[in-house]
Design a protein around this motif. Structure first.
Motif, short mmCIF file in Angstrom:
data_model
loop_
_atom_site.label_atom_id
_atom_site.label_comp_id
_atom_site.label_asym_id
_atom_site.label_seq_id
_atom_site.Cartn_x
_atom_site.Cartn_y
_atom_site.Cartn_z
N LYS A 63 0.87 -1.18 0.00
CA LYS A 63 0.00 0.00 0.00
C LYS A 63 0.91 1.23 0.00
O LYS A 63 1.31 1.73 1.06
N VAL A 64 1.22 1.72 -1.18
CA VAL A 64 2.21 2.79 -1.36
C VAL A 64 1.85 4.03 -0.57
O VAL A 64 2.65 4.55 0.21
N TRP A 65 0.65 4.55 -0.78
CA TRP A 65 0.30 5.85 -0.20
C TRP A 65 -0.19 5.76 1.23
O TRP A 65 -0.48 6.78 1.86
N PHE A 87 8.29 18.25 -14.90
CA PHE A 87 8.52 16.81 -14.72
C PHE A 87 7.29 16.17 -14.10
O PHE A 87 6.44 16.85 -13.51
N VAL A 88 7.22 14.85 -14.26
CA VAL A 88 6.10 14.08 -13.72
C VAL A 88 6.66 12.91 -12.93
O VAL A 88 7.54 12.20 -13.41
N LEU A 89 6.17 12.72 -11.72
CA LEU A 89 6.45 11.54 -10.92
C LEU A 89 5.27 10.60 -11.13
O LEU A 89 4.11 11.02 -11.01
N ARG A 90 5.56 9.34 -11.47
CA ARG A 90 4.51 8.34 -11.66
C ARG A 90 4.82 7.12 -10.80
O ARG A 90 5.93 6.60 -10.84
N TRP A 91 3.80 6.69 -10.05
CA TRP A 91 3.97 5.47 -9.27
C TRP A 91 2.60 4.97 -8.86
O TRP A 91 1.73 5.77 -8.49
N GLU A 92 2.43 3.68 -8.97
CA GLU A 92 1.18 3.02 -8.63
C GLU A 92 0.08 3.62 -9.50
O GLU A 92 0.22 3.64 -10.71
N ASN A 93 -0.97 4.17 -8.94
CA ASN A 93 -2.06 4.75 -9.72
C ASN A 93 -2.06 6.28 -9.69
O ASN A 93 -3.09 6.90 -9.87
N LEU A 94 -0.90 6.87 -9.45
CA LEU A 94 -0.81 8.32 -9.26
C LEU A 94 0.23 8.95 -10.18
O LEU A 94 1.26 8.34 -10.48
#
Length: 175
Positions: A60-62, A158-165
């Motif tokens: 559960k990343v967030w 820039f864009v940070l992408r991880w999991e569903n975000l």
């Protein structure tokens, strides 16, 4: 006497070989969160983001890895770094050319993105007194699932992408 010299040289060679093998096994590329780089041009400024790329691995990343309201190193292992060769504005605020560590404070509707003056440090050694800039950015739902954390430098920042975000951060050349 010659035998002693040969034995010494053979021992020295074996030690050198063993240390080379040991160094190779300690390569950062073999880590569970391997190093990665995103770079590109924003106007005439060159931006490079160096980071370690953790995987979701069913976690559960967030909630667990980067919980809301707590400073997060925006990657894994050593602090993520943001380097720019010209003065820029980030979300409308000035950031001088230089190399910074990047941290974030996730939130449901808004994130705080932190550029810290101490670039070369372990990711958990954050010191708020060393902040060069704090900005806010709005997270978005990603178009697709991203198992590994990734950064992308775009024409707009820039864009940070991880999991569903996804977290787009606006960066513009300083006018």
């Amino acid at each position: 006497m010659k035998n002693t010299h040969l034995n010494f040289l053979a021992l020295l060679f074996v030690c050198m070989l063993m240390s080379t093998v040991t160094w190779a096994q300690d390569s950062k590329a073999n880590r569970p969160s391997p190093p990665a780089t995103a770079s590109g041009k924003i106007g005439d400024a060159t931006v490079t983001i160096d980071y370690s790329s953790p995987s979701v691995k069913g976690r559960k990343v967030w909630e667990e890895l980067a919980p809301a309201g707590k400073v997060w190193r925006a990657g894994a292992n050593e602090a993520t770094t943001f380097e720019v060769d010209k003065d820029v504005t980030v979300e409308g605020k000035e950031l001088p050319a230089g190399k910074y560590s990047v941290y974030a404070i996730p939130g449901k509707d808004q994130w705080t993105v932190i550029f810290n003056k101490v670039a070369e440090q372990w990711g958990t050694q954050y010191d708020e007194k060393q902040d060069a800039l704090r900005v806010t950015a709005k997270p978005e739902k990603a178009l697709s699932f991203n198992e590994r954390l990734a950064y992308e430098v775009t024409d707009n920042g820039f864009v940070l992408r991880w999991e569903n975000l996804e977290l787009p951060v606006s960066v513009k050349p300083k006018s």
